[in-house]
Design a protein around this motif. Sequence first.
Motif, mmCIF file in Angstrom:
data_model
loop_
_atom_site.group_PDB
_atom_site.id
_atom_site.type_symbol
_atom_site.label_atom_id
_atom_site.label_comp_id
_atom_site.label_asym_id
_atom_site.label_seq_id
_atom_site.Cartn_x
_atom_site.Cartn_y
_atom_site.Cartn_z
ATOM 1 N N ARG A 292 9.072 -35.135 -0.064
ATOM 2 C CA ARG A 292 8.119 -34.373 0.736
ATOM 3 C C ARG A 292 8.727 -33.836 2.027
ATOM 4 N N ILE A 293 9.825 -34.469 2.518
ATOM 5 C CA ILE A 293 10.394 -33.953 3.768
ATOM 6 C C ILE A 293 10.990 -32.562 3.557
ATOM 7 N N PHE A 294 11.453 -32.259 2.347
ATOM 8 C CA PHE A 294 12.005 -30.930 2.077
ATOM 9 C C PHE A 294 10.890 -29.907 1.884
ATOM 10 N N ASP A 295 9.753 -30.376 1.372
ATOM 11 C CA ASP A 295 8.598 -29.489 1.244
ATOM 12 C C ASP A 295 8.103 -29.057 2.625
ATOM 13 N N ARG A 296 8.200 -29.968 3.618
ATOM 14 C CA ARG A 296 7.759 -29.636 4.973
ATOM 15 C C ARG A 296 8.813 -28.853 5.747
ATOM 16 N N THR A 297 10.076 -28.999 5.379
ATOM 17 C CA THR A 297 11.167 -28.431 6.169
ATOM 18 C C THR A 297 11.585 -27.046 5.699
ATOM 19 N N LEU A 298 11.640 -26.839 4.390
ATOM 20 C CA LEU A 298 12.112 -25.562 3.840
ATOM 21 C C LEU A 298 10.960 -24.572 3.737
ATOM 22 N N TYR A 299 11.209 -23.362 4.194
ATOM 23 C CA TYR A 299 10.156 -22.338 4.203
ATOM 24 C C TYR A 299 10.024 -21.617 2.869
ATOM 25 N N PHE A 300 11.128 -21.516 2.131
ATOM 26 C CA PHE A 300 11.067 -20.770 0.880
ATOM 27 C C PHE A 300 10.270 -21.524 -0.183
ATOM 28 N N LYS A 301 9.499 -20.758 -0.945
ATOM 29 C CA LYS A 301 8.821 -21.263 -2.133
ATOM 30 C C LYS A 301 9.178 -20.338 -3.298
ATOM 31 N N LYS A 302 8.992 -20.816 -4.486
ATOM 32 C CA LYS A 302 9.303 -20.016 -5.673
ATOM 33 C C LYS A 302 8.509 -18.712 -5.658
ATOM 34 N N ASP A 303 9.184 -17.612 -6.001
ATOM 35 C CA ASP A 303 8.630 -16.252 -6.067
ATOM 36 C C ASP A 303 8.437 -15.608 -4.692
ATOM 37 N N VAL A 333 22.827 -15.190 -7.533
ATOM 38 C CA VAL A 333 21.971 -14.419 -8.435
ATOM 39 C C VAL A 333 21.604 -15.288 -9.633
ATOM 40 N N SER A 334 20.329 -15.318 -9.947
ATOM 41 C CA SER A 334 19.853 -16.169 -11.035
ATOM 42 C C SER A 334 20.431 -15.739 -12.382
ATOM 43 N N ASP A 335 20.771 -16.730 -13.207
ATOM 44 C CA ASP A 335 21.295 -16.445 -14.550
ATOM 45 C C ASP A 335 20.184 -16.189 -15.552
ATOM 46 N N THR A 336 18.958 -16.536 -15.183
ATOM 47 C CA THR A 336 17.871 -16.510 -16.162
ATOM 48 C C THR A 336 16.864 -15.389 -15.948
ATOM 49 N N ILE A 337 16.796 -14.847 -14.739
ATOM 50 C CA ILE A 337 15.782 -13.834 -14.460
ATOM 51 C C ILE A 337 16.338 -12.804 -13.489
ATOM 52 N N GLY A 338 16.120 -11.530 -13.772
ATOM 53 C CA GLY A 338 16.695 -10.456 -12.973
ATOM 54 C C GLY A 338 16.113 -10.354 -11.576
ATOM 55 N N ASN A 339 16.959 -9.913 -10.626
ATOM 56 C CA ASN A 339 16.561 -9.697 -9.227
ATOM 57 C C ASN A 339 15.927 -10.941 -8.596
ATOM 58 N N TYR A 340 16.437 -12.080 -8.980
ATOM 59 C CA TYR A 340 16.013 -13.348 -8.389
ATOM 60 C C TYR A 340 17.250 -14.097 -7.887
ATOM 61 N N LEU A 341 17.051 -14.908 -6.851
ATOM 62 C CA LEU A 341 18.112 -15.722 -6.283
ATOM 63 C C LEU A 341 17.792 -17.195 -6.468
ATOM 64 N N ASP A 342 18.823 -17.970 -6.801
ATOM 65 C CA ASP A 342 18.709 -19.423 -6.774
ATOM 66 C C ASP A 342 19.256 -19.900 -5.434
ATOM 67 N N ALA A 343 18.470 -20.727 -4.745
ATOM 68 C CA ALA A 343 18.867 -21.220 -3.424
ATOM 69 C C ALA A 343 19.363 -22.658 -3.544
ATOM 70 N N TYR A 344 20.514 -22.929 -2.940
ATOM 71 C CA TYR A 344 21.114 -24.257 -2.978
ATOM 72 C C TYR A 344 21.301 -24.763 -1.543
#
Length: 765
Positions: A292-303, A333-344
């Motif tokens: 939950r600390i990452f849910d509160r800390t990171l601003y990005f959500k899927k989509d 760049v995501s391998d599975t869906i176009g014009n999407y980014l995977d964040a690490y």
Amino acid sequence: MIKSRHNLSYCLFTAVLIAGCSGTRNLPEGDLLYTGGSVDVVSESTPKKERKALEAALEPLLRPKPNASFLGMRPKLFFYNLAGEPTKDKGFRYWLRNKVGEPPVLYSEVDLEYNKKVLQNYAENNGYFNTTSVADSTRSGKKATAEYTLDPKRLYTIRDVKFPADSSLLGTAVSKVRRGSVLKKEAGYSLDNIKLERGRIDTRLKEKGFYYFNEDYLLVQVDSTVADHKVDLIVKIKNETPDLAKNEYKINKIVVYPNFKLSKDSATVVDNETLEYNDFTIIDKENLFKPRIFDRTLYFKKDDLYNRTDHNLSLNRLVNLGTFKFVKNQFKVSDTIGNYLDAYYYLTPLPKKSIRAELLAKTNSANYTGTELNLNWSNRNLWKGAEQLTISAFGGVEVQVSGQNNGFNVYRFGTEANLIWPRIISPFKFESSSGFVPKTKATLGYEFQNRTKLYSLQTLKGSFGYLWKENERKEHLFNLTEITYASPRNVTPLYQAQIDSTASLGRVIEKQLIFGPTYSYTYTNTMEKRKKNTFYYKGSIDLSGNITGLLSGANIKKGDTIKVFDVPFSQFIKIENEFRHYLKLGPDSQLASRVIVGAGFAYGNSDEMPFIKQFFNGGTNSIRAFRARSLGPGTYDGSTNNNTFLPDQSGDVKFEFSTEYRAKIYGLVKGAVFLDAGNIWLLKEDPEKPGAKFSKDFMNELAVGVGAGLRFDFSFLVLRTDLAFPIRKPYLADGERWVLDKISLGNSGWRSDNLVFNLAIGYPF
């Protein structure tokens, strides 16, 4: 005759000194001393105001810079020549030549053609196309100057700014951000503004999902054929812009590695156990952190559409947790869906537990200087939610270097525990959109203080509250409750005898119980070093026993005093405001000013403010021309009592003003001259302190002091020495308070009574 010889000797000495300071001796054979250059802008088509502004901008571009001069003399060059050639790379002679002095700037080092091109390029880059320039020099004895003359013609101004009109995704996005452009119609052409505009567009596009775009993909063409001394600026997207930069991207996967290990040669991922939590994939085999600390800390959500603001805020929050040593972020760049980014997110934790010892040098507002030893034990992840627990033990001694209390040393020891949660613990929802994690803080501490020959005090403190920052400039601290319980011990016969003669001294050792909320707000932009004017403001309010007093109906005036644990609780309101202004005068000088205004009002269960919550004046960080805590209140003179020590003078109202000119003298040594003014007052009459009550004539009761000092800036600490004396004493009779005419620096008696030496750590403000 003798007088004439003295005058002749003085003139000869002065002439030799001036000749030496001019630096024209010891020059290489055939060379000259370069004393500077000047720029003269001449143009019939350029207004005088523009010419003067252009000259002011051009002269700093000339190279090399001549030797620094003062009243026609060059002291650094003088010391360089005086030292001669040292025989070794150390010692006084080497220091004098290479640290204090500087070598002569020779005319042979001046490249007239290079400087001429620099000046011409600057003029043309700022809209004065077809500028012509001439460079020349003038010799006078062993000195030479350089003169540059420019004819800038007429300034080209912007007729129109054109953005892409195509319907492509990137072209449309660039066109939509034209609002707020730094390129304005009718403004002068400026290459710097064109660069700023490219950066502005890039920043705006980063907020709209164009992760791979950068300003190098933009081109601004200049068309100077559109009208007389007019240009059109055409913003274009370069043909070679890669396809990745033309697309906007959304967020797909968000992968967090909370236990990322950095090996000596490369970074490796140790854990491989995957946990899915909301929109996050967390790889943490050892389960070090609650998801939950990452849910509160990171601003990005899927989509979410990628934007640089949420990117930076997320990183800032991870760093601000205080739990991770390294924070690294990567988008792919995501391998599975176009014009999407995977964040690490790759996070390397700090050691969970640590212990640290600190030996400190310190000063306080009572003009005591001393040392303190701190032992701190920390746990940075107490319950796997990035909670930070710190337990410290401290002990120290403080002595008064100067003043009547010399010999009445203070010994302190105690312990304190602080627990910080990286969230707001409250039944109410709290949202913060800043890059700083809002925090809840609980504190519990105990301190034993022994004042030699006088008394001892033991103090128990506790608080629970919230800290949050809107941004790097604005900070809030709200304590739901702050409790202080103070109890005296070991009161000596010496101090008791003083209480018998001066009853107000008894307040210092009264049992005190203070509890209630506190709030402070701080604004500062002093971290912005490029600004000429920077500010600091802190406003605070301290409330004690207000609700309890209201519910219990406590009224000390009617004899209805309420006690808690057999101690009357304090009931008051205290407000304090501090404002600072810093005016940058040069790279190594500034004018710093401060105003403090505060007031405290006791009521209900209290007849007067508790001593530890009152205001004080005088000392190393206050009005430095007066002994620590010796000034006031009002026109009362506390130095006339018969005490063997000087008791602290306190008040309910405070006004203080200080201004200080600070400048670098040499290396780590800085100097200052200052003026301090202010006083404290009581809100009620005190028979033992006549003249202490605050009135409409308070401005006539201000103390004023002046002084000068040195600051030795060792980077890890600043050692400050100040020497000050009063020029206005409020305790003198009205009409006699200004004492400028009584200053007598050569009189030992005056120096003993008026000069105050302050030794402190750090700047006063």
